[in-house]
Enzyme design. Sequence first.
Site, PDB file in Angstrom:
ATOM      1  N   ARG A 166      63.020 -23.462  50.447  1.00  0.00           N
ATOM      2  CA  ARG A 166      64.420 -23.442  49.960  1.00  0.00           C
ATOM      3  C   ARG A 166      65.391 -22.909  51.017  1.00  0.00           C
ATOM      4  O   ARG A 166      66.349 -22.192  50.692  1.00  0.00           O
ATOM      5  CB  ARG A 166      64.557 -22.592  48.691  1.00  0.00           C
ATOM      6  CG  ARG A 166      63.638 -22.959  47.547  1.00  0.00           C
ATOM      7  CD  ARG A 166      64.011 -24.270  46.862  1.00  0.00           C
ATOM      8  NE  ARG A 166      63.182 -24.479  45.697  1.00  0.00           N
ATOM      9  CZ  ARG A 166      62.013 -25.140  45.707  1.00  0.00           C
ATOM     10  NH1 ARG A 166      61.571 -25.711  46.825  1.00  0.00           N
ATOM     11  NH2 ARG A 166      61.309 -25.269  44.607  1.00  0.00           N
ATOM     12  N   SER A 236      66.826 -23.117  38.293  1.00  0.00           N
ATOM     13  CA  SER A 236      66.114 -21.912  38.723  1.00  0.00           C
ATOM     14  C   SER A 236      67.102 -20.999  39.445  1.00  0.00           C
ATOM     15  O   SER A 236      67.680 -21.402  40.456  1.00  0.00           O
ATOM     16  CB  SER A 236      64.994 -22.249  39.700  1.00  0.00           C
ATOM     17  OG  SER A 236      64.095 -23.132  39.117  1.00  0.00           O
ATOM     18  N   GLU A 333      67.985 -18.212  44.430  1.00  0.00           N
ATOM     19  CA  GLU A 333      67.927 -19.590  44.943  1.00  0.00           C
ATOM     20  C   GLU A 333      69.328 -20.190  44.860  1.00  0.00           C
ATOM     21  O   GLU A 333      69.750 -20.968  45.705  1.00  0.00           O
ATOM     22  CB  GLU A 333      66.942 -20.418  44.104  1.00  0.00           C
ATOM     23  CG  GLU A 333      66.877 -21.866  44.539  1.00  0.00           C
ATOM     24  CD  GLU A 333      65.869 -22.703  43.751  1.00  0.00           C
ATOM     25  OE1 GLU A 333      64.717 -22.285  43.596  1.00  0.00           O
ATOM     26  OE2 GLU A 333      66.270 -23.788  43.296  1.00  0.00           O
TER      27      GLU A 333
HETATM   28  P1  NAP Z   1      55.540 -23.953  36.410  1.00  0.00           P
HETATM   29  O1  NAP Z   1      54.701 -25.168  36.370  1.00  0.00           O
HETATM   30  O2  NAP Z   1      55.708 -23.116  35.193  1.00  0.00           O
HETATM   31  O3  NAP Z   1      55.050 -23.021  37.607  1.00  0.00           O
HETATM   32  C1  NAP Z   1      55.785 -21.853  37.942  1.00  0.00           C
HETATM   33  C2  NAP Z   1      55.905 -21.771  39.435  1.00  0.00           C
HETATM   34  O4  NAP Z   1      54.623 -21.746  40.005  1.00  0.00           O
HETATM   35  C3  NAP Z   1      56.638 -22.956  40.013  1.00  0.00           C
HETATM   36  O5  NAP Z   1      57.940 -22.542  40.275  1.00  0.00           O
HETATM   37  C4  NAP Z   1      55.852 -23.335  41.253  1.00  0.00           C
HETATM   38  O6  NAP Z   1      56.491 -23.004  42.473  1.00  0.00           O
HETATM   39  C5  NAP Z   1      54.582 -22.528  41.167  1.00  0.00           C
HETATM   40  N1  NAP Z   1      53.428 -23.437  41.085  1.00  0.00           N
HETATM   41  C6  NAP Z   1      52.887 -23.984  39.973  1.00  0.00           C
HETATM   42  N2  NAP Z   1      51.803 -24.723  40.291  1.00  0.00           N
HETATM   43  C7  NAP Z   1      51.669 -24.654  41.631  1.00  0.00           C
HETATM   44  C8  NAP Z   1      50.755 -25.204  42.572  1.00  0.00           C
HETATM   45  N3  NAP Z   1      49.720 -25.972  42.163  1.00  0.00           N
HETATM   46  N4  NAP Z   1      50.940 -24.933  43.883  1.00  0.00           N
HETATM   47  C9  NAP Z   1      51.957 -24.166  44.288  1.00  0.00           C
HETATM   48  N5  NAP Z   1      52.859 -23.610  43.456  1.00  0.00           N
HETATM   49  C10 NAP Z   1      52.728 -23.838  42.146  1.00  0.00           C
HETATM   50  O7  NAP Z   1      56.995 -24.331  36.949  1.00  0.00           O
HETATM   51  P2  NAP Z   1      58.181 -25.056  36.240  1.00  0.00           P
HETATM   52  O8  NAP Z   1      59.265 -24.096  35.995  1.00  0.00           O
HETATM   53  O9  NAP Z   1      57.742 -25.937  35.119  1.00  0.00           O
HETATM   54  O10 NAP Z   1      58.630 -26.001  37.421  1.00  0.00           O
HETATM   55  C11 NAP Z   1      57.868 -27.113  37.821  1.00  0.00           C
HETATM   56  C12 NAP Z   1      58.420 -27.617  39.138  1.00  0.00           C
HETATM   57  O11 NAP Z   1      59.788 -28.013  39.012  1.00  0.00           O
HETATM   58  C13 NAP Z   1      58.380 -26.557  40.226  1.00  0.00           C
HETATM   59  O12 NAP Z   1      58.040 -27.153  41.448  1.00  0.00           O
HETATM   60  C14 NAP Z   1      59.788 -26.035  40.275  1.00  0.00           C
HETATM   61  O13 NAP Z   1      60.162 -25.544  41.527  1.00  0.00           O
HETATM   62  C15 NAP Z   1      60.569 -27.277  39.911  1.00  0.00           C
HETATM   63  N6  NAP Z   1      61.833 -26.878  39.310  1.00  0.00           N
HETATM   64  C16 NAP Z   1      62.970 -27.013  40.037  1.00  0.00           C
HETATM   65  C17 NAP Z   1      64.162 -26.604  39.498  1.00  0.00           C
HETATM   66  C18 NAP Z   1      65.427 -26.689  40.246  1.00  0.00           C
HETATM   67  O14 NAP Z   1      66.429 -26.161  39.786  1.00  0.00           O
HETATM   68  N7  NAP Z   1      65.448 -27.318  41.389  1.00  0.00           N
HETATM   69  C19 NAP Z   1      64.229 -26.070  38.220  1.00  0.00           C
HETATM   70  C20 NAP Z   1      63.064 -25.940  37.521  1.00  0.00           C
HETATM   71  C21 NAP Z   1      61.858 -26.349  38.068  1.00  0.00           C
HETATM   72  P3  NAP Z   1      57.625 -23.904  43.213  1.00  0.00           P
HETATM   73  O15 NAP Z   1      58.871 -23.641  42.493  1.00  0.00           O
HETATM   74  O16 NAP Z   1      57.640 -23.340  44.589  1.00  0.00           O
HETATM   75  O17 NAP Z   1      57.195 -25.315  43.153  1.00  0.00           O
END
Ligand code: NAP
Length: 340
Positions: A166, A236, A333
């Site tokens: 990021r 996020s 972020e």
């Molecule tokens: P989640 O599946 O509940 O997981 C929580 C966090 O754990 C994520 O933020 C992710 O980091 C990390 N994670 C989970 N599995 C992973 C793996 N196999 N390897 C590495 N890191 C892992 O997360 P969630 O909130 O539902 O989000 C799912 C994805 O959507 C994530 O990649 C998240 O970043 C993305 N997202 C983006 C936004 C945005 O505003 N841009 C908002 C919500 C979610 P990372 O965040 O580093 O991937």
Amino acid sequence: MLEIQENIQLKDFTTFKIGGPARYFAIIKNESDLREAFIFIKSRKLPLFVLGGGSNLLVSDHGFPGLVIKNEIKGTKFIDHGKEFVTVEIGSGETLDDVVALSVIRNLAGLENLSGVPGTIGGAAVQNAGAYGVELKDRILNVKGLNSKTGKDFSFDNFDCQYGYRSSIFKKNKKFIITSIVLKLQKEFVPNIEYAGLKDQLANQGDLTRQKIRDTILQIRAEKLPDWHKLGTAGSFFKNPVVTDKKYQALLSEYADLPGFEIKKGSIKIPAGWILDKIFNLKGYREGNVGLYEKQAIVVLNFGMASGAEVLAFVEKNKKNVKDKIGIILEEEVEKLSTD
Ligand code: NAP
């Protein structure tokens, strides 16, 4: 001739629905508009801020004393490079998700995991937006634009952009205004469904396609994240903190279920949402007009009438609690546009 408006409320241009007036405001449709904006700020010695989709931004209640330009530079140009890949040059004001949808329709691979991430591709290139194990930097070949200090054009390859988690040179140094981005997209499709939530949803669905991954991610996001058309939010709010392995082991002795993902040897990424939810029990917690989303604690909400100051006070209080209890500093972020 570029139309420059005055005293435009920025809350109407952010998904948080927060922010005071921009002293000057202009919509930029092409590079020549940007040049005019550059001459305007130089002649009046004004600060400049570039607004994309306003989806990752918390603007001060006092607004911005300079010129805000809303980036609407559009256009996509696909070039076929033979058997393996296609490049696409994209105007930085294109909506990222429109580009993802277009790549999927054209049977190109590499962007599908970014389905549903809000904002412009320019904003995503600044932020190195990422989701489900893919970051925009993984696809970027080149970024072009205008250096707003010197007035000279720049053209950076991927290395020059100094991408990290990021972060980028554009995030650190606001003088670079991005006008276009070139991505490299593969013809061969190698699905990336390592994230547990995605893998589970796609199990037993037969052959994977780019469209299936896109549809599934859009569905998960719709279920897990608030709709910013209804509730003010910038997605996020925090980055996931990265700690040493030693620190992670110490935390594990107290919180045995704490998830951790090794991002490089000895560096572990911990989900900020998990900390706020499981250690602090803050999922769905609300104080007046501000709170954390009931399905994902990393998401800060404006329930309608929140000011920027209220959001900041709420965030600072919770950051301090996290630091005091587990010694982790949560970093935002979300970008802050402040006059203070
Ligand atoms: P989640 O599946 O509940 O997981 C929580 C966090 O754990 C994520 O933020 C992710 O980091 C990390 N994670 C989970 N599995 C992973 C793996 N196999 N390897 C590495 N890191 C892992 O997360 P969630 O909130 O539902 O989000 C799912 C994805 O959507 C994530 O990649 C998240 O970043 C993305 N997202 C983006 C936004 C945005 O505003 N841009 C908002 C919500 C979610 P990372 O965040 O580093 O991937």
